[in-house]
Design a protein around this motif. Structure first.
Motif, PDB file in Angstrom:
ATOM      1  N   SER A  30       0.921  -1.240   0.029  1.00 48.19           N
ATOM      2  CA  SER A  30      -0.098  -0.104  -0.099  1.00 48.19           C
ATOM      3  C   SER A  30       0.761   1.201  -0.037  1.00 48.19           C
ATOM      4  CB  SER A  30      -0.851   0.022   1.144  1.00 48.19           C
ATOM      5  OG  SER A  30      -0.165  -0.244   2.373  1.00 48.19           O
ATOM      6  N   GLY A  31       2.241   1.184  -0.180  1.00 48.60           N
ATOM      7  CA  GLY A  31       2.907   2.246  -0.116  1.00 48.60           C
ATOM      8  C   GLY A  31       3.416   2.966   1.006  1.00 48.60           C
ATOM      9  N   MET A  32       2.966   2.346   2.193  1.00 48.40           N
ATOM     10  CA  MET A  32       3.486   3.092   3.516  1.00 48.40           C
ATOM     11  C   MET A  32       4.912   2.825   3.895  1.00 48.40           C
ATOM     12  SD  MET A  32       0.349   1.765   5.844  1.00 48.40           S
ATOM     13  CE  MET A  32      -1.271   0.863   5.288  1.00 48.40           C
ATOM     14  N   VAL A  33       5.477   1.966   3.245  1.00 47.46           N
ATOM     15  CA  VAL A  33       7.274   2.025   3.538  1.00 47.46           C
ATOM     16  C   VAL A  33       7.617   1.388   1.959  1.00 47.46           C
ATOM     17  CG1 VAL A  33       7.044   1.609   6.112  1.00 47.46           C
ATOM     18  CG2 VAL A  33       6.642  -0.469   4.577  1.00 47.46           C
ATOM     19  N   PRO A  34       8.837   1.880   1.960  1.00 47.86           N
ATOM     20  CA  PRO A  34       9.387   1.283   0.569  1.00 47.86           C
ATOM     21  C   PRO A  34       9.948  -0.107   0.711  1.00 47.86           C
ATOM     22  CG  PRO A  34      10.809   2.829   1.682  1.00 47.86           C
ATOM     23  CD  PRO A  34       9.725   2.773   2.237  1.00 47.86           C
ATOM     24  N   LEU A  35      10.374  -0.632   1.894  1.00 48.03           N
ATOM     25  CA  LEU A  35      11.181  -1.840   1.948  1.00 48.03           C
ATOM     26  C   LEU A  35      10.437  -2.413   3.415  1.00 48.03           C
ATOM     27  CD1 LEU A  35      14.733  -1.084   1.212  1.00 48.03           C
ATOM     28  CD2 LEU A  35      13.308  -2.444   0.029  1.00 48.03           C
ATOM     29  N   ALA A  36      10.813  -3.760   3.684  1.00 47.42           N
ATOM     30  CA  ALA A  36      10.275  -4.121   4.863  1.00 47.42           C
ATOM     31  C   ALA A  36      11.138  -5.564   5.202  1.00 47.42           C
ATOM     32  CB  ALA A  36       8.882  -4.477   4.923  1.00 47.42           C
ATOM     33  N   GLU A  37      11.102  -5.742   6.544  1.00 47.99           N
ATOM     34  CA  GLU A  37      11.745  -6.954   7.083  1.00 47.99           C
ATOM     35  C   GLU A  37      10.744  -7.866   7.675  1.00 47.99           C
ATOM     36  OE1 GLU A  37      12.680  -7.837  10.453  1.00 47.99           O
ATOM     37  OE2 GLU A  37      11.600  -5.962  11.019  1.00 47.99           O
ATOM     38  N   GLY A  38      11.261  -9.073   7.587  1.00 47.36           N
ATOM     39  CA  GLY A  38      10.419 -10.025   8.532  1.00 47.36           C
ATOM     40  C   GLY A  38      11.099 -11.342   8.923  1.00 47.36           C
ATOM     41  N   SER A  39      10.261 -12.449   9.476  1.00 50.90           N
ATOM     42  CA  SER A  39      10.987 -13.428   9.489  1.00 50.90           C
ATOM     43  C   SER A  39      10.245 -14.726   9.198  1.00 50.90           C
ATOM     44  CB  SER A  39      11.195 -13.591  11.259  1.00 50.90           C
ATOM     45  OG  SER A  39       9.828 -13.527  11.754  1.00 50.90           O
ATOM     46  N   ASP A  40      10.971 -16.002   8.967  1.00 50.54           N
ATOM     47  CA  ASP A  40       9.984 -16.989   8.436  1.00 50.54           C
ATOM     48  C   ASP A  40      10.071 -18.211   9.159  1.00 50.54           C
ATOM     49  OD1 ASP A  40       9.466 -19.258   6.627  1.00 50.54           O
ATOM     50  OD2 ASP A  40       8.943 -17.689   5.037  1.00 50.54           O
ATOM     51  N   MET A  41       9.304 -18.831   9.717  1.00 58.51           N
ATOM     52  CA  MET A  41       9.640 -20.293  10.186  1.00 58.51           C
ATOM     53  C   MET A  41       8.752 -21.335   9.398  1.00 58.51           C
ATOM     54  SD  MET A  41       8.479 -21.952  13.738  1.00 58.51           S
ATOM     55  CE  MET A  41      10.018 -21.726  14.755  1.00 58.51           C
ATOM     56  N   GLY A  42       7.537 -21.133   9.111  1.00 58.73           N
ATOM     57  CA  GLY A  42       6.510 -21.718   8.437  1.00 58.73           C
ATOM     58  C   GLY A  42       5.909 -21.103   7.166  1.00 58.73           C
ATOM     59  N   GLY A  43       6.544 -20.058   6.713  1.00 53.48           N
ATOM     60  CA  GLY A  43       6.084 -19.245   5.661  1.00 53.48           C
ATOM     61  C   GLY A  43       5.853 -17.882   5.776  1.00 53.48           C
ATOM     62  N   SER A  44       6.189 -17.366   6.897  1.00 54.18           N
ATOM     63  CA  SER A  44       5.985 -15.793   7.289  1.00 54.18           C
ATOM     64  C   SER A  44       6.518 -14.863   6.664  1.00 54.18           C
ATOM     65  CB  SER A  44       6.419 -15.711   9.083  1.00 54.18           C
ATOM     66  OG  SER A  44       5.436 -16.330   9.720  1.00 54.18           O
ATOM     67  N   LEU A  45       7.402 -15.065   5.941  1.00 56.39           N
ATOM     68  CA  LEU A  45       7.794 -14.140   4.751  1.00 56.39           C
ATOM     69  C   LEU A  45       7.097 -14.167   3.397  1.00 56.39           C
ATOM     70  CD1 LEU A  45      11.620 -13.888   5.662  1.00 56.39           C
ATOM     71  CD2 LEU A  45      10.076 -12.012   5.464  1.00 56.39           C
ATOM     72  N   ARG A  46       7.031 -15.695   3.042  1.00 54.63           N
ATOM     73  CA  ARG A  46       6.642 -15.916   1.817  1.00 54.63           C
ATOM     74  C   ARG A  46       5.064 -15.937   1.726  1.00 54.63           C
ATOM     75  NH1 ARG A  46       8.946 -21.860   2.395  1.00 54.63           N
ATOM     76  NH2 ARG A  46       8.928 -21.139   4.309  1.00 54.63           N
ATOM     77  N   ASN A  47       4.498 -16.385   2.902  1.00 56.76           N
ATOM     78  CA  ASN A  47       2.741 -16.115   2.666  1.00 56.76           C
ATOM     79  C   ASN A  47       2.336 -14.928   2.424  1.00 56.76           C
ATOM     80  OD1 ASN A  47       0.367 -15.892   4.759  1.00 56.76           O
ATOM     81  ND2 ASN A  47      -0.059 -17.329   3.228  1.00 56.76           N
ATOM     82  N   PRO A  48       2.590 -14.062   3.433  1.00 60.06           N
ATOM     83  CA  PRO A  48       2.093 -12.585   3.108  1.00 60.06           C
ATOM     84  C   PRO A  48       2.487 -12.028   1.867  1.00 60.06           C
ATOM     85  CG  PRO A  48       3.745 -12.612   4.709  1.00 60.06           C
ATOM     86  CD  PRO A  48       3.415 -14.120   4.481  1.00 60.06           C
ATOM     87  N   ALA A  49       3.604 -12.168   1.517  1.00 63.12           N
ATOM     88  CA  ALA A  49       4.162 -11.718   0.197  1.00 63.12           C
ATOM     89  C   ALA A  49       3.031 -12.129  -0.863  1.00 63.12           C
ATOM     90  CB  ALA A  49       5.466 -12.032  -0.155  1.00 63.12           C
ATOM     91  N   SER A  50       2.684 -13.563  -0.861  1.00 65.09           N
ATOM     92  CA  SER A  50       1.823 -13.721  -1.755  1.00 65.09           C
ATOM     93  C   SER A  50       0.469 -13.372  -1.877  1.00 65.09           C
ATOM     94  CB  SER A  50       1.575 -15.452  -1.893  1.00 65.09           C
ATOM     95  OG  SER A  50       0.863 -15.981  -2.722  1.00 65.09           O
ATOM     96  N   PHE A  51       0.023 -13.130  -0.576  1.00 70.92           N
ATOM     97  CA  PHE A  51      -1.383 -12.762  -0.302  1.00 70.92           C
ATOM     98  C   PHE A  51      -1.476 -11.082  -0.758  1.00 70.92           C
ATOM     99  CE2 PHE A  51      -3.707 -15.518   3.081  1.00 70.92           C
ATOM    100  CZ  PHE A  51      -3.335 -16.646   2.209  1.00 70.92           C
ATOM    101  N   CYS A  52      -0.280 -10.483  -0.545  1.00 75.26           N
ATOM    102  CA  CYS A  52      -0.348  -8.985  -0.653  1.00 75.26           C
ATOM    103  C   CYS A  52       0.258  -8.536  -2.021  1.00 75.26           C
ATOM    104  CB  CYS A  52       0.494  -8.171   0.383  1.00 75.26           C
ATOM    105  SG  CYS A  52      -0.445  -8.358   2.033  1.00 75.26           S
ATOM    106  N   GLY A  53       0.937  -9.419  -2.814  1.00 76.15           N
ATOM    107  CA  GLY A  53       1.361  -9.130  -4.242  1.00 76.15           C
ATOM    108  C   GLY A  53       2.558  -8.395  -4.080  1.00 76.15           C
ATOM    109  N   VAL A  54       3.566  -8.716  -3.216  1.00 76.91           N
ATOM    110  CA  VAL A  54       4.925  -8.306  -3.019  1.00 76.91           C
ATOM    111  C   VAL A  54       5.716  -9.449  -3.173  1.00 76.91           C
ATOM    112  CG1 VAL A  54       4.348  -6.220  -1.868  1.00 76.91           C
ATOM    113  CG2 VAL A  54       4.788  -8.158  -0.550  1.00 76.91           C
ATOM    114  N   VAL A  55       7.209  -9.187  -2.803  1.00 72.78           N
ATOM    115  CA  VAL A  55       8.247  -9.949  -2.978  1.00 72.78           C
ATOM    116  C   VAL A  55       8.755 -10.559  -1.631  1.00 72.78           C
ATOM    117  CG1 VAL A  55      10.296 -10.997  -4.108  1.00 72.78           C
ATOM    118  CG2 VAL A  55       8.684  -9.273  -5.049  1.00 72.78           C
ATOM    119  N   GLY A  56       8.820 -11.693  -1.347  1.00 69.44           N
ATOM    120  CA  GLY A  56       9.098 -12.090  -0.062  1.00 69.44           C
ATOM    121  C   GLY A  56      10.385 -13.313  -0.121  1.00 69.44           C
TER     122      GLY A  56
END
Length: 467
Positions: free
Chosen positions: A167-193
């Motif tokens: 939604s353009g609130m930030v230009p970059l973001a960091e996260g963490s992933d155990m069972g898909g926590s970077l990949r799943n929201p990237a897919s749901f929101c249309g970004v790259v994780g």
């Protein structure tokens, strides 16, 4: 400010404009604060926002640029840290009412590196309770909604990060992933994780530095921007003995798309029947295969042998959760959401033999994946088995007519890859008939993160052409 620079411009474009003094850090911050004011009240992605502290940091960034001081790769870019990552002096709740007013006195390594790279902290991004589950809601801040359809989930656990990016609130973001926590929201929101290779992004401090199912990683709107953030997050640190030795700067140069012609692609929508998959997700994965084949890739339906991966992940997750939260749950039996409490208690009955077997299985999985990638360059499969589901559900209860018995069942497409240790990236590739984003997951050999990003760049271009 020049041209059409906006909060929707790439992070590399924004960073270059700051260095060229085409826009000041203060001006760029105000653009992002305006977007947050416009969209965050509905979407609830950014939490613990502190505009005045951010304005002071942006002013300092401008002064540093004027004085000729050393400029980091993220200099002046507004940034919000995942709310499970401790930021000194900044409210960090872990999405739990037990930590609703918690303010750490030291940065985690990932936060430390982003600050050192010159980013301007503005707040935190929302998470599920203790980052458990791929739907972002908690009793402290509420639910984060999907920017493409606010009736839907933004995914998780880095759901606030993915939503804020999209939604353009930030230009970059960091996260963490155990069972898909970077990949799943990237897919749901249309970004790259990206879930990087184990050891690529070191973590410190940790309660158990030998626990290897979770890793930090970057998110961005483009693969090129993601590589920029990875250049900051990656690299060895003496406090993290398992860190890979390659310098993070190796990811800084602009990416060139790898040649698709001749690329050996193994592609499966369900890993040979390993999990149920929604028909709309299957269609997107198959479309990716068609596009890759049309560009000259050698696409086959080969799948790696991931037998034992499900039991391995579930054992290690329960063991980790019980070790980390067992005493806290005993002290506060009503302080946890039911699904997380159940997962913690599942670890109570584990024996040393159970954990040893899980590590034996993980060792075998790593060996089989090494062998698989001698004959294939990448593996392509779904990121998530479903498109974004209604935000008032905790998790999907069925997929393609098959019941999901727990909040973990619908995430197999991500967590089966977790225990291989291989890098995996979510790249937007299509949408459902009603316009919800769907990403494809691309996996490469352990340590092959730069190659994976080059392949992802090529797939990103194919997606653009196809859509």
């Amino acid at each position: 400010m020049t041209g059409a620079l906006s909060v929707d411009s790439t992070a590399r474009t924004q960073a270059a404009a700051l260095r060229a003094k085409d826009i000041s850090a203060r001006e760029l911050l105000e653009l992002h604060l305006d977007r947050i004011a416009e969209r965050n009240p509905q979407l609830n992605a950014v939490v613990s926002l502190d505009p005045e502290r951010a304005r002071a940091a942006a002013a300092a960034a401008d002064d540093q640029l004027v004085s000729g001081g050393e400029i980091g790769p993220l200099h002046g870019l507004p940034f919000a840290f995942k709310d499970t990552h401790a930021a000194a002096g900044w409210r960090t709740t872990y999405g739990s009412p037990l930590y609703a007013e918690h303010v750490p006195d030291a940065d985690e390594l990932v936060v430390e590196r982003i600050r050192r790279a010159g980013a301007v902290p503005i707040g935190k991004t929302n998470v599920p309770e203790f980052a458990a589950g791929s739907h972002t809601f908690n009793r402290v801040f509420g639910t984060t909604l999907n920017p493409h359809d606010p009736s839907r989930s933004a995914g998780g656990s880095s759901g606030g990060a993915a939503c804020a990016l999209a939604s353009g609130m930030v230009p970059l973001a960091e996260g963490s992933d155990m069972g898909g926590s970077l990949r799943n929201p990237a897919s749901f929101c249309g970004v790259v994780g990206l879930r990087p290779s184990w050891g690529r992004v070191p973590e410190w401090p940790q309660a158990n530095m030998w626990e290897t199912t979770s890793t930090g990683g970057p998110m961005a709107r483009t693969v090129g921007d993601l590589a920029l953030l990875l250049s900051v997050l990656a690299g060895p640190d003496p406090r993290a003995p398992h860190a890979l030795g390659d310098a993070g700067a190796a990811f800084a140069p602009p990416l060139a798309a790898t040649a698709v012609r001749g690329l050996r692609v193994a592609l499966s929508a369900d890993l040979g029947g390993a999990f149920a998959v929604d028909a709309d997700v299957r269609a997107v994965v198959e479309a990716a295969g068609t596009a890759l084949a049309g560009a000259g890739a050698v696409v086959t339906g080969a799948v790696p042998d991931l037998s034992g991966a499900d039991a391995c992940f579930r054992t290690l997750r329960a063991w980790h959760f019980q070790a980390r939260f067992g005493a806290l749950l005993a002290e506060h039996p009503d302080g946890f959401k039911a699904s997380l409490a159940e997962n913690i208690r599942a670890g109570e009955s584990l024996t040393g033999a159970d954990v040893a077997l899980a590590y034996q299985r993980r060792t075998a999985l790593a060996q089989r994946m090494r062998e698989f990638f001698t004959d294939h360059d990448v593996l392509v499969l779904p990121v998530s088995q479903v498109p974004p589901f209604p935000a008032d559900q905790e998790f999907p209860t069925s997929i393609d007519g098959r019941p999901m018995e727990s909040y973990l069942d619908w995430m197999r497409s991500a967590y089966l890859i977790t225990v291989t240790g291989c890098p995996a990236i979510s790249v937007p590739f299509g949408t459902t008939p009603d316009g919800l984003p769907v990403g494809v997951q691309v996996v490469a050999r352990h340590g092959g993160d730069r190659f994976l990003l080059e392949v992802a760049t090529a797939i990103e271009a194919l997606a653009s052409s196809a859509n």
